[in-house]
Design a protein around this motif. Sequence first.
Motif, PDB file in Angstrom:
ATOM      1  N   ALA A  14       2.545  -9.292   5.090  1.00 21.93           N
ATOM      2  CA  ALA A  14       2.718  -7.928   6.193  1.00 21.93           C
ATOM      3  C   ALA A  14       1.581  -7.297   6.856  1.00 21.93           C
ATOM      4  O   ALA A  14       1.704  -6.977   7.905  1.00 21.93           O
ATOM      5  N   GLU A  15       0.618  -7.264   6.019  1.00 22.78           N
ATOM      6  CA  GLU A  15      -0.736  -6.359   6.387  1.00 22.78           C
ATOM      7  C   GLU A  15      -1.184  -7.191   7.756  1.00 22.78           C
ATOM      8  O   GLU A  15      -1.823  -6.427   8.284  1.00 22.78           O
ATOM      9  N   GLU A  71       3.712  -7.769   0.729  1.00 26.48           N
ATOM     10  CA  GLU A  71       2.925  -6.593   1.413  1.00 26.48           C
ATOM     11  C   GLU A  71       1.700  -7.411   1.798  1.00 26.48           C
ATOM     12  O   GLU A  71       0.884  -7.038   2.961  1.00 26.48           O
ATOM     13  N   ARG A 119       9.043  -0.556  -0.757  1.00 25.85           N
ATOM     14  CA  ARG A 119       7.886  -1.326  -0.094  1.00 25.85           C
ATOM     15  C   ARG A 119       8.289  -2.689   0.020  1.00 25.85           C
ATOM     16  O   ARG A 119       7.981  -3.239   1.060  1.00 25.85           O
ATOM     17  N   ARG A 179       3.466   3.574   3.837  1.00 28.49           N
ATOM     18  CA  ARG A 179       3.990   2.384   2.783  1.00 28.49           C
ATOM     19  C   ARG A 179       4.964   3.298   2.010  1.00 28.49           C
ATOM     20  O   ARG A 179       4.762   4.468   1.450  1.00 28.49           O
ATOM     21  N   ALA A 234       7.952  -4.273   3.792  1.00 29.09           N
ATOM     22  CA  ALA A 234       7.357  -5.360   4.211  1.00 29.09           C
ATOM     23  C   ALA A 234       8.342  -6.561   4.709  1.00 29.09           C
ATOM     24  O   ALA A 234       7.963  -7.196   5.671  1.00 29.09           O
TER      25      ALA A 234
END
Length: 286
Positions: free
Chosen positions: A113-114, A110, A140, A133, A144
């Motif tokens: 992926a942010e 994640e 999760r 999310r 992601a």
Amino acid sequence: MWTCFEPVHAVTYFHPRARAAYEAVGLRGYWRGYFAGRAAPLGAVGPAPVVAAFYTFAPHMVARALPSIWQLADPEQALRARLTGAVQALAELTYELPERHLAETAELLEAAAEGVGTAPGRVLGAANAALPRGDYPLARLWQAATTLREHRGDGHVAALVAADLDPIETLAWRVANGMPAQSLQGRGWSDHEWAQAQSRLTTRHWLTPAPDQPPTTPPSATPTPEGQAAFQSIESATDTAAARPWHPLTPRTLTRLHTLLLPIAHAAHQVIPSTNPIGLPTPQQR
């Protein structure tokens, strides 16, 4: 990293539980589930943006699915079905891994992926990054991985467009490079269109046709050094375009994430055919 996170996403195409989840909401038939699940982050779209974003499907094939599939299941139902099926598939494949392993993997993936949500020009990547999310580690983790793979795919399409390689030419090139034809010929293109694509690539000096083919048979072809070099530049551009989300992660974090992803990726490969249309190899140790 791609060979490790792509298998996490890809279970949604190959695991029976993923197919069953789509069927449970009325999306019977493989391609209904595929187009609904993958297009759902864009909303109840028609065929035009999906033809553009998915790139390698014949327009008439997409038009058979969209927008009619939204009468069977709306985008919200399709999103729930794809996540449910993916999580059930991963749970079956990774049941031997501790919960803390999955939770740490999800957290680190994640973190990469942010960065996709703010990446301009990445339509599918941004649409997936905007989704809520998941509540559990496997949800999760899958989300992601999906966000990162669609971000990478957006960049690959941009590289293909910049190289002036159209969808059917892209498929014909992959087959000429050894990918089994049957894994790519279900995307709606006719034999005549395949032959024309090979002819255009030959004219472009990317392919050399085999001699003495029967006139009714689409000519087989082999890559030229010029074609190999040109396509390698596309692959390099794809890698460059996919790198930015990983920049905030330290080398130590990347190594840790790779170590965590590796057993999950190998587990996912239990249901991914070796002749998969993604061209996905088995991940290797670093």
